[in-house]
Scaffold this active site. Structure first.
Site, PDB file in Angstrom:
ATOM      1  N   GLU A 290      19.828  -2.388  10.023  1.00 28.18           N
ATOM      2  CA  GLU A 290      18.787  -1.451   9.571  1.00 28.18           C
ATOM      3  C   GLU A 290      19.336  -0.027   9.677  1.00 28.18           C
ATOM      4  O   GLU A 290      19.998   0.308  10.662  1.00 28.18           O
ATOM      5  CB  GLU A 290      17.535  -1.604  10.443  1.00 28.18           C
ATOM      6  CG  GLU A 290      16.424  -0.612  10.175  1.00 28.18           C
ATOM      7  CD  GLU A 290      15.907  -0.689   8.740  1.00 28.18           C
ATOM      8  OE1 GLU A 290      15.972   0.350   8.052  1.00 28.18           O
ATOM      9  OE2 GLU A 290      15.448  -1.775   8.322  1.00 28.18           O
TER      10      GLU A 290
ATOM     11  N   ASP B  67      25.016   0.114   6.111  1.00 28.76           N
ATOM     12  CA  ASP B  67      24.770  -0.706   4.931  1.00 28.76           C
ATOM     13  C   ASP B  67      25.063  -2.175   5.230  1.00 28.76           C
ATOM     14  O   ASP B  67      26.185  -2.537   5.570  1.00 28.76           O
ATOM     15  CB  ASP B  67      25.651  -0.202   3.781  1.00 28.76           C
ATOM     16  CG  ASP B  67      25.450  -0.975   2.490  1.00 28.76           C
ATOM     17  OD1 ASP B  67      24.509  -1.799   2.425  1.00 28.76           O
ATOM     18  OD2 ASP B  67      26.226  -0.773   1.550  1.00 28.76           O
TER      19      ASP B  67
ATOM     20  N   ASP C 225      12.895  -3.433  -0.946  1.00 26.53           N
ATOM     21  CA  ASP C 225      12.337  -2.522  -1.939  1.00 26.53           C
ATOM     22  C   ASP C 225      12.375  -3.194  -3.314  1.00 26.53           C
ATOM     23  O   ASP C 225      13.443  -3.592  -3.780  1.00 26.53           O
ATOM     24  CB  ASP C 225      13.160  -1.227  -1.973  1.00 26.53           C
ATOM     25  CG  ASP C 225      12.451  -0.112  -2.740  1.00 26.53           C
ATOM     26  OD1 ASP C 225      11.771  -0.412  -3.742  1.00 26.53           O
ATOM     27  OD2 ASP C 225      12.594   1.059  -2.336  1.00 26.53           O
TER      28      ASP C 225
ATOM     29  N   LYS D 143       9.949  -0.091 -11.152  1.00 25.36           N
ATOM     30  CA  LYS D 143      10.122   0.474 -12.488  1.00 25.36           C
ATOM     31  C   LYS D 143      11.333  -0.165 -13.167  1.00 25.36           C
ATOM     32  O   LYS D 143      12.377  -0.355 -12.545  1.00 25.36           O
ATOM     33  CB  LYS D 143      10.296   1.985 -12.404  1.00 25.36           C
ATOM     34  CG  LYS D 143       9.057   2.724 -11.907  1.00 25.36           C
ATOM     35  CD  LYS D 143       9.273   4.222 -11.885  1.00 25.36           C
ATOM     36  CE  LYS D 143       8.013   4.938 -11.396  1.00 25.36           C
ATOM     37  NZ  LYS D 143       8.215   6.408 -11.355  1.00 25.36           N
TER      38      LYS D 143
ATOM     39  N   ASP E 189       6.187  -9.208  -1.434  1.00 29.04           N
ATOM     40  CA  ASP E 189       4.770  -9.162  -1.780  1.00 29.04           C
ATOM     41  C   ASP E 189       4.577  -8.656  -3.207  1.00 29.04           C
ATOM     42  O   ASP E 189       3.471  -8.327  -3.609  1.00 29.04           O
ATOM     43  CB  ASP E 189       3.996  -8.293  -0.785  1.00 29.04           C
ATOM     44  CG  ASP E 189       4.439  -6.847  -0.796  1.00 29.04           C
ATOM     45  OD1 ASP E 189       5.587  -6.576  -1.192  1.00 29.04           O
ATOM     46  OD2 ASP E 189       3.641  -5.966  -0.399  1.00 29.04           O
TER      47      ASP E 189
ATOM     48  N   LYS F 259       2.696  -6.651  10.475  1.00 27.79           N
ATOM     49  CA  LYS F 259       1.540  -5.774  10.304  1.00 27.79           C
ATOM     50  C   LYS F 259       1.378  -5.409   8.832  1.00 27.79           C
ATOM     51  O   LYS F 259       0.269  -5.378   8.297  1.00 27.79           O
ATOM     52  CB  LYS F 259       1.736  -4.526  11.162  1.00 27.79           C
ATOM     53  CG  LYS F 259       0.619  -3.505  11.065  1.00 27.79           C
ATOM     54  CD  LYS F 259       0.919  -2.306  11.949  1.00 27.79           C
ATOM     55  CE  LYS F 259      -0.182  -1.256  11.824  1.00 27.79           C
ATOM     56  NZ  LYS F 259       0.124  -0.054  12.676  1.00 27.79           N
ATOM     57  N   PHE F 260       2.484  -5.167   8.182  1.00 24.43           N
ATOM     58  CA  PHE F 260       2.510  -4.849   6.756  1.00 24.43           C
ATOM     59  C   PHE F 260       1.910  -5.997   5.941  1.00 24.43           C
ATOM     60  O   PHE F 260       1.121  -5.785   5.026  1.00 24.43           O
ATOM     61  CB  PHE F 260       3.965  -4.596   6.364  1.00 24.43           C
ATOM     62  CG  PHE F 260       4.211  -4.449   4.894  1.00 24.43           C
ATOM     63  CD1 PHE F 260       3.939  -3.255   4.248  1.00 24.43           C
ATOM     64  CD2 PHE F 260       4.737  -5.493   4.149  1.00 24.43           C
ATOM     65  CE1 PHE F 260       4.183  -3.111   2.891  1.00 24.43           C
ATOM     66  CE2 PHE F 260       4.984  -5.360   2.797  1.00 24.43           C
ATOM     67  CZ  PHE F 260       4.697  -4.160   2.171  1.00 24.43           C
ATOM     68  N   GLU F 261       2.265  -7.231   6.309  1.00 24.54           N
ATOM     69  CA  GLU F 261       1.763  -8.391   5.581  1.00 24.54           C
ATOM     70  C   GLU F 261       0.274  -8.592   5.816  1.00 24.54           C
ATOM     71  O   GLU F 261      -0.475  -8.927   4.894  1.00 24.54           O
ATOM     72  CB  GLU F 261       2.540  -9.638   6.001  1.00 24.54           C
ATOM     73  CG  GLU F 261       2.205 -10.876   5.206  1.00 24.54           C
ATOM     74  CD  GLU F 261       3.045 -12.075   5.596  1.00 24.54           C
ATOM     75  OE1 GLU F 261       2.761 -13.179   5.105  1.00 24.54           O
ATOM     76  OE2 GLU F 261       4.001 -11.905   6.382  1.00 24.54           O
TER      77      GLU F 261
END
Length: 239
Positions: A94, A121, A144, A148, A180, A218-220
């Site tokens: 990370e 990376d 990510d 677009k 998601d 938490k995001f999920e």
């Protein structure tokens, strides 16, 4: 083309051929615990890209099932997985420094020794530090999506990524991805279903049911409350 146009054209060409990276740099404020993790935890758990190829059996002091996670965010899932499977070893990568600090602080707080961490990376780590056929699992959770159309070329999941991961997985090893964004899941399927040497573990050739071993973030949970879906994909190296 004029002389003034030539440098601009060269710069644009360079940008177009810039290598895909596994991350987007984000700024963030450091909490006291995160800074403690970096100051005290990095010497114990941190690894440097510049050290080159690693003997992970020697680093962990044993030969055990080995999981590599790209982009562990704030480290909650990786910490939970490592605590639930002390018989396994984990390597997390990370670039977001507060997230690295949070994971390191958690490792010290829970007295866990089965995790090592890179802050750079992840693709460079795979290329330069991880031996071929040495990983049992590679995890890519909620990358990510670059939703677009003009940004699709920046997505980490590309044919070259699939081949790099295949080289690093053991035969029988699994690439587990989750997103998601349904459109990104479809794109992942397009890439992976034609990638040589893999078998889709979904019975219908698409996505698997949510695996129990992947912690709910938490995001999920927030996404579920908003009615968002999550798609899990598992591909096993066959050759």
């Amino acid at each position: 083309m004029t002389e003034s146009q030539q440098p601009q054209a060269a710069a644009e060409d360079k940008r177009q051929h810039r290598a895909i990276k596994s991350f987007v740099m984000r700024a963030g404020r450091m909490t006291e615990g995160q800074q403690r993790g970096l100051d005290q935890g990095w010497p114990r758990f941190g690894l440097e890209l510049g050290d080159g190829a690693q003997d992970f059996d020697a680093l962990f002091g044993r030969s055990a099932p080995r999981t590599f996670e790209i982009g562990f965010g704030m480290g909650h899932s990786l910490l939970e997985m490592a605590a639930a499977a002390p018989e396994q070893d984990f390597i997390g990568v990370e670039v977001h420094r507060p997230g690295v600090g949070a994971l390191l602080n958690g490792l010290m707080t829970q007295n866990l020794g089965n995790v090592r961490v890179y802050s750079c990376d992840a693709l460079e780590v795979l290329r330069n530090c991880v031996a071929d056929a040495s990983l049992d699992r590679l995890l890519l959770f909620f990358p990510d999506p670059w939703h677009k159309s003009r940004h699709h070329k920046r997505r980490i999941v590309q044919p070259a990524f699939a081949e790099l991961v295949r080289q690093k997985l053991k035969v029988g090893g699994v690439l587990h991805m989750a997103t998601d964004w349904e459109a990104y899941a479809e794109y992942m399927l397009e890439v992976m279903n034609v990638a040589p040497g893999y078998r889709n573990l979904a019975a219908d050739g698409r996505c698997v049911a949510r695996p129990a071993e992947r912690p709910v973030t938490k995001f999920e949970r927030r996404g579920e409350r908003l009615g968002h879906g999550v798609w899990d994909l598992k591909f096993q190296r066959e050759s």
